[in-house]
Design a protein around this motif. Structure first.
Motif, short mmCIF file in Angstrom:
data_model
loop_
_atom_site.label_atom_id
_atom_site.label_comp_id
_atom_site.label_asym_id
_atom_site.label_seq_id
_atom_site.Cartn_x
_atom_site.Cartn_y
_atom_site.Cartn_z
N ASP A 39 0.82 -1.21 0.00
CA ASP A 39 0.00 0.00 0.00
C ASP A 39 0.85 1.26 0.00
O ASP A 39 0.40 2.33 0.36
CB ASP A 39 -0.96 0.00 1.20
N HIS A 40 2.11 1.16 -0.43
CA HIS A 40 3.02 2.30 -0.34
C HIS A 40 2.56 3.49 -1.17
O HIS A 40 2.92 4.63 -0.91
CB HIS A 40 4.43 1.91 -0.80
N GLY A 41 1.73 3.23 -2.19
CA GLY A 41 1.27 4.32 -3.05
C GLY A 41 0.12 5.10 -2.44
O GLY A 41 -0.30 6.11 -2.99
N GLY A 42 -0.36 4.65 -1.29
CA GLY A 42 -1.52 5.29 -0.67
C GLY A 42 -1.17 6.64 -0.08
O GLY A 42 -0.08 7.16 -0.27
N ILE A 43 -2.08 7.14 0.69
CA ILE A 43 -1.94 8.48 1.27
C ILE A 43 -0.66 8.60 2.09
O ILE A 43 -0.02 9.63 2.12
CB ILE A 43 -3.13 8.79 2.21
N TYR A 44 -0.33 7.48 2.79
CA TYR A 44 0.79 7.57 3.73
C TYR A 44 2.12 7.18 3.10
O TYR A 44 3.15 7.28 3.74
CB TYR A 44 0.52 6.69 4.95
N ALA A 46 5.36 7.08 1.88
CA ALA A 46 6.70 6.91 2.42
C ALA A 46 6.69 6.48 3.87
O ALA A 46 7.52 5.69 4.30
CB ALA A 46 7.47 8.21 2.26
N GLY A 47 5.75 6.98 4.64
CA GLY A 47 5.68 6.62 6.05
C GLY A 47 5.43 5.15 6.24
O GLY A 47 6.03 4.50 7.09
N GLU A 48 4.53 4.58 5.43
CA GLU A 48 4.24 3.15 5.52
C GLU A 48 5.48 2.33 5.20
O GLU A 48 5.78 1.34 5.85
CB GLU A 48 3.11 2.75 4.55
N THR A 49 6.18 2.75 4.17
CA THR A 49 7.39 2.03 3.79
C THR A 49 8.40 2.05 4.92
O THR A 49 8.98 1.03 5.27
CB THR A 49 8.00 2.66 2.52
#
Ligand SMILES: Nc1nc2c(c(=O)[nH]1)N[C@H]1C(S)=C(S)[C@@H](COP(=O)(O)O)O[C@H]1N2
Ligand SMILES: [Mo]
Length: 252
Positions: A39-44, A46-49
């Motif tokens: 889901d790295h392309g979602g709203i978050y 870079a933070g998710e990554t």
């Protein structure tokens, strides 16, 4: 470089670059080591990554805390009620004798397990915490068969990277990477606090992933698919949750 110092270097690099020159470098590092969540392309983005990559590097083998029986919650909190649809009610009326867990995808021997077959494997019980993202939680004893044992029975292929799990409730499906799928505390769960798993808590069958938040613990599971790629499931985020704004990786 030893595996340990390499890991340390990556972790240090991720932490340092997150603050300084921004997320782009962290993202590049994570990609290099195959640690980009779906889901790295979602709203978050870079933070998710960063969260996922840093957690995987630092805590890959860590265990969720287990508690003594005295800590079991007196009134566990069922978030939902048992499904009301006819298909579920019919299975329930038959004592779930016809419930099946199908396992397919990148496996040598696709199979479909009854509850009795799953219960014939050596069981494991663990007293762990289930924490909802909305702030409430409870501790219960969960009994089941480690997911790794089920995966052993079907023989996962070497390319496997994720296990996707589906509920009889079509809106509920999710996935974990192999580190969590093969983790000793990740269980296909059929018992709770010494009895059957109540329907309100996901009976007859639920995936317990105690190292991740409540919503990753999908109830009423009917199917597991082993895959190397999450893009063809739903919107490609690895779970229905990111579509509603929740992270695919919900490690705690
Ligand atoms: N199939 C299904 N699984 C589900 C849910 C659901 O509504 N349906 N809710 C999720 C959420 S948001 C949480 S916090 C936990 C709640 O678990 P509990 O009902 O045992 O308290 O189940 C998760 N698994
Ligand atoms: Mo939740």
């Amino acid at each position: 470089m030893s595996n340990f110092s390499r890991r340390k270097l990556i972790a240090t690099g991720l932490a340092a670059t997150a603050g300084a020159s921004g997320m782009a470098v962290a993202h590049r590092l994570a990609r290099r080591y195959g640690l980009i969540p779906p889901d790295h392309g979602g709203i978050y983005g870079a933070g998710e990554t960063l969260t996922y990559a840093a957690q995987r590097i630092l805590t890959r083998h860590s265990l969720a805390r287990e508690f003594p029986p005295s800590q079991i919650s007196k009134t566990p909190f069922p978030n939902g009620e048992a499904p009301k649809d006819e298909a579920f009610k019919r299975l329930q009326a038959g004592g779930f004798a016809d419930w099946r867990l199908a396992v397919d995808g990148m496996v040598a021997r696709p199979a479909s397990f009854s509850l009795a077959e799953l219960k014939s494997y050596a069981s494991r019980s663990q007293i762990t915490h289930l924490a909802c993202e909305e702030g409430w939680s409870f501790i219960a004893e969960w009994t089941g068969v480690p997911l790794s044992r089920v995966l052993d029975a079907v023989g996962i292929l070497p390319q496997a990277r994720y296990v996707v799990y589906f509920s009889i409730q079509p809106d509920w499906w999710d996935s974990v990477d192999m580190a969590d799928a093969l983790h000793p505390q990740t269980m296909v769960t059929y018992g709770m606090n010494g009895g059957e798993l109540p329907a309100g808590h996901g009976g007859p069958l639920r995936l317990r992933v105690p190292r991740q938040l409540g919503y990753k613990n999908v109830k009423y599971i009917t199917r597991l698919t082993v895959t190397d790629n999450l893009s063809r499931f739903g919107k490609g985020f690895g779970s229905a949750s990111p579509e509603a704004g929740y992270a695919w990786y919900a490690g705690i």
